[in-house]
Design an enzyme around this catalytic site. Structure first.
Site, PDB file in Angstrom:
ATOM      1  N   HIS A 217       0.855  -1.155  -0.072  1.00  0.00           N
ATOM      2  CA  HIS A 217      -0.141  -0.027  -0.004  1.00  0.00           C
ATOM      3  C   HIS A 217       1.028   1.336   0.126  1.00  0.00           C
ATOM      4  O   HIS A 217       1.369   1.709   0.977  1.00  0.00           O
ATOM      5  CB  HIS A 217      -1.076   0.114   1.158  1.00  0.00           C
ATOM      6  CG  HIS A 217      -1.833   1.071   1.201  1.00  0.00           C
ATOM      7  ND1 HIS A 217      -2.195   1.693   2.517  1.00  0.00           N
ATOM      8  CD2 HIS A 217      -2.575   1.637   0.081  1.00  0.00           C
ATOM      9  CE1 HIS A 217      -3.369   2.588   2.077  1.00  0.00           C
ATOM     10  NE2 HIS A 217      -3.460   2.678   0.802  1.00  0.00           N
ATOM     11  N   SER A 235      -4.429   6.437   4.113  1.00  0.00           N
ATOM     12  CA  SER A 235      -5.117   7.491   3.328  1.00  0.00           C
ATOM     13  C   SER A 235      -4.953   8.897   4.119  1.00  0.00           C
ATOM     14  O   SER A 235      -5.177   8.945   5.361  1.00  0.00           O
ATOM     15  CB  SER A 235      -6.544   7.105   3.088  1.00  0.00           C
ATOM     16  OG  SER A 235      -7.299   8.243   2.502  1.00  0.00           O
ATOM     17  N   THR A 240      -0.263  10.113  -2.480  1.00  0.00           N
ATOM     18  CA  THR A 240      -0.678  10.811  -3.845  1.00  0.00           C
ATOM     19  C   THR A 240       0.154  12.229  -4.044  1.00  0.00           C
ATOM     20  O   THR A 240       0.771  12.509  -4.937  1.00  0.00           O
ATOM     21  CB  THR A 240      -2.207  10.858  -3.903  1.00  0.00           C
ATOM     22  OG1 THR A 240      -2.745   9.461  -3.787  1.00  0.00           O
ATOM     23  CG2 THR A 240      -2.281  11.347  -5.434  1.00  0.00           C
ATOM     24  N   ASP A 254      -0.779   4.468  -5.325  1.00  0.00           N
ATOM     25  CA  ASP A 254      -1.382   3.690  -4.226  1.00  0.00           C
ATOM     26  C   ASP A 254      -1.002   2.553  -3.830  1.00  0.00           C
ATOM     27  O   ASP A 254      -0.814   2.013  -2.933  1.00  0.00           O
ATOM     28  CB  ASP A 254      -2.858   3.967  -4.254  1.00  0.00           C
ATOM     29  CG  ASP A 254      -3.628   3.636  -2.947  1.00  0.00           C
ATOM     30  OD1 ASP A 254      -3.358   4.024  -1.901  1.00  0.00           O
ATOM     31  OD2 ASP A 254      -4.648   2.915  -2.964  1.00  0.00           O
ATOM     32  N   ARG A 319     -12.979  13.285  -3.414  1.00  0.00           N
ATOM     33  CA  ARG A 319     -12.120  12.270  -4.229  1.00  0.00           C
ATOM     34  C   ARG A 319     -11.901  12.777  -5.685  1.00  0.00           C
ATOM     35  O   ARG A 319     -13.294  12.890  -6.047  1.00  0.00           O
ATOM     36  CB  ARG A 319     -12.144  10.889  -3.902  1.00  0.00           C
ATOM     37  CG  ARG A 319     -11.828  10.209  -2.703  1.00  0.00           C
ATOM     38  CD  ARG A 319     -10.561   9.904  -2.345  1.00  0.00           C
ATOM     39  NE  ARG A 319     -10.360   9.396  -1.115  1.00  0.00           N
ATOM     40  CZ  ARG A 319      -9.315   8.804  -0.826  1.00  0.00           C
ATOM     41  NH1 ARG A 319      -8.110   8.827  -1.602  1.00  0.00           N
ATOM     42  NH2 ARG A 319      -8.924   8.281   0.388  1.00  0.00           N
TER      43      ARG A 319
END
Length: 529
Positions: A217, A235, A240, A254, A319
């Protein structure tokens, strides 16, 4: 209710007159907007609202208890079993539900850019915008690949079908059920498209280790000299954002695999958080949102259709999904060599971890197993303010196997390829959440770039006393008081107290690993002084 023969049920559904297979992006945009599922923004992206659920529903995810996976899965609070009878009953209900729809959309593609280990997948969607999401997030086949495509795993997604917990054996009306034997992922009762993405990632985490490939991840990019950097983190910690560097080519944002050949992207797109997005701070992400991109829960002006990325009234977890080709400087295909640098990202709400520290191998393994961060608002249902969390390997919700499988593989690869590891705090400085401030992105970028370019290899270091972390004394362009977190606090006693509190949380969490690598717990974690 019609009982569906399991072996033939899916094929019967796919042969229905309501099926649309592999529609183009323009066609899917037309379908989504004409059916009222989404609206167009001023830049041509579609934006959809996901209703009640604006994040993943981890408490509604189950793995079917089957002979093929029973002795492999690490059962517990994350990987919870559900019976084959419950799964098949819901499967029948969902297929009957979908047969009654006037349109269904199928995407056929792949997970894994490395052809030697990629997984052929398909998604069957009730919503056109969900199918567009899948089209942009997974790897799109060539015409030749499509002609011979045979799905090894299928996602069956019925957002408007709600389970009855009293009858169907679920926790709520929402369900994400994974059958390793039937190779089906069944999703219902939620409109949050990210469930598809993370379910496929979970499957890759299950099958890749058996092929000698480490699923991770993390985001990844590569410099002009072929130097690969990995960014691990949950997250909201900056994977990113930090991997989208104009001076380096993006491999992916990701999910990746690390094989004997090097690193490869598991996906074909990016799924970026957009809250407070600006061209100034994140130009690559900002400019990637164009025709064909999918926005989730982003508020747009009803007349101009201009997105307001600062508006978090629906959720902080807004998102954008777009194909990786929407970013200019990428590696295509998304494969590269072995990592030279590994960055562990954490958003520390305690405000006590250094903004960057260099880790020994023992510390690297300790922090990988710990996977500490503060879970940020909106990423999951019910999270409204930062919460301390330890997510093993920075991705425990997606790890069907025992954590040590992934940790041992990473340790071996760090040794084999002599990778340098850094811990980077993108969270708070000068005080805990509510008192201090979030670390400035420009500082984090400068520190990470210094680590990637080897500028921290020979600089003077000082060791802080609580976690035993090596901190650079000076980095050009960074205020020195920022580098040592204790110096950034006005109240030094308050810092010491908060640091000791966090250190104890680390120790308490690590006890669950028992006798795993005692040299790691002894030399990798907080000091015992």
């Amino acid at each position: 209710m019609t009982t569906v023969n399991f072996e033939n049920g899916l094929q019967e559904l796919l042969n229905g007159e309501n099926i649309h297979v592999q529609l183009s992006v323009p066609r899917l945009v037309e379908e989504a907007t004409s059916r009222g599922e989404a609206v167009l923004t001023s830049e041509g992206a579609v934006t959809a609202k996901t209703g009640k659920y604006t994040g993943r529903s981890p408490k509604d995810k189950f793995i079917v208890d089957e002979e093929i996976s029973r002795d492999k899965v690490d059962w517990g609070t994350v990987n919870r079993p559900i019976s084959p009878e419950v799964f098949e009953n819901l499967y029948n209900k969902v297929l009957n539900h979908l047969k009654e729809k006037d349109a269904l959309y199928v995407f056929k593609g792949f997970a894994g850019a490395d052809h030697s280990s990629r997984l052929a997948i398909q998604t069957i969607n009730e919503y056109a915008w969900h199918n567009l999401f899948a089209h942009q997030l997974f790897i799109r086949p060539t015409e030749e690949e499509l002609a011979s495509h045979k799905a090894e795993f299928s996602v069956v997604y019925a957002p408007t079908f709600q389970a009855d917990p009293a009858v169907d054996g679920t926790e709520s009306e929402t369900f994400i059920l994974v059958s390793m034997e039937k190779k089906i992922i069944l999703i219902g009762g939620t409109e949050y498209a990210g469930e598809m993405k993370k379910s496929i990632f979970s499957i890759m985490n299950y099958i890749l280790p058996e092929q000698g490939v480490l699923p991770m991840h993390c985001s990844a990019n590569v410099g002009e000299e072929g130097d690969v950097t990995l960014f691990f983190g949950l997250s909201g910690t900056g994977k990113t954002t930090l991997s989208a560097d104009e001076d380096r080519k993006l491999i992916g944002d990701d999910e990746h695999g690390w094989s004997d050949n090097g690193v490869f992207n598991i996906e074909g797109g990016c799924y970026a958080k957009t809250i407070n997005l600006s061209r100034e701070n994140e130009p690559q992400i900002f400019d990637a949102i164009r025709f064909g991109s999918v926005l989730e829960n982003v508020i747009v002006d009803p007349d101009t259709r201009i997105p307001d990325y600062d508006d978090g009234s629906l959720t902080e977890n807004t998102r954008a999904a777009y194909p990786i080709q929407a970013i200019d400087n990428i590696v295509d295909p998304s494969v590269a060599g072995h990592p030279k640098t590994i960055v562990f990202l954490t958003a520390d709400a305690f405000g006590v971890l250094p903004p960057i520290s260099r880790l020994t191998k023992e510390q690297a393994m300790y922090h990988f197993l710990s996977g500490y961060t503060s879970k940020l608002a909106g990423t999951e249902r019910g999270v409204t303010s930062p919460e301390v969390t330890f997510s093993t390997c920075f991705g425990s919700p997606f790890l069907p196997l025992h954590a040590t499988v992934y940790a041992e593989m990473l340790g071996q690869k760090i040794d084999e390829h002599d990778a340098q590891v850094f811990l980077v705090n993108t969270g708070w400085t000068g005080g805990e959440y509510g008192v201090g401030s979030r670390m400035k992105l420009k500082y984090t970028r400068a520190m990470v770039r210094a680590g990637i370019h080897g500028e921290l290899n020979d600089v003077k270091m000082e060791k802080e006393s609580v976690f035993g972390l090596e901190i650079p004394v000076e980095i050009p362009g960074i205020p020195t008081e920022v580098l040592n977190p204790r110096n950034a606090w006005a109240d030094k006693d308050a810092y010491d107290k908060k640091a000791a509190e966090l250190a104890q949380k680390f120790k308490d969490n690590f006890e669950k690993f028992g006798t795993v690598a005692p040299e790691i717990s002894k030399f990798g974690g907080p000091t015992n002084d």
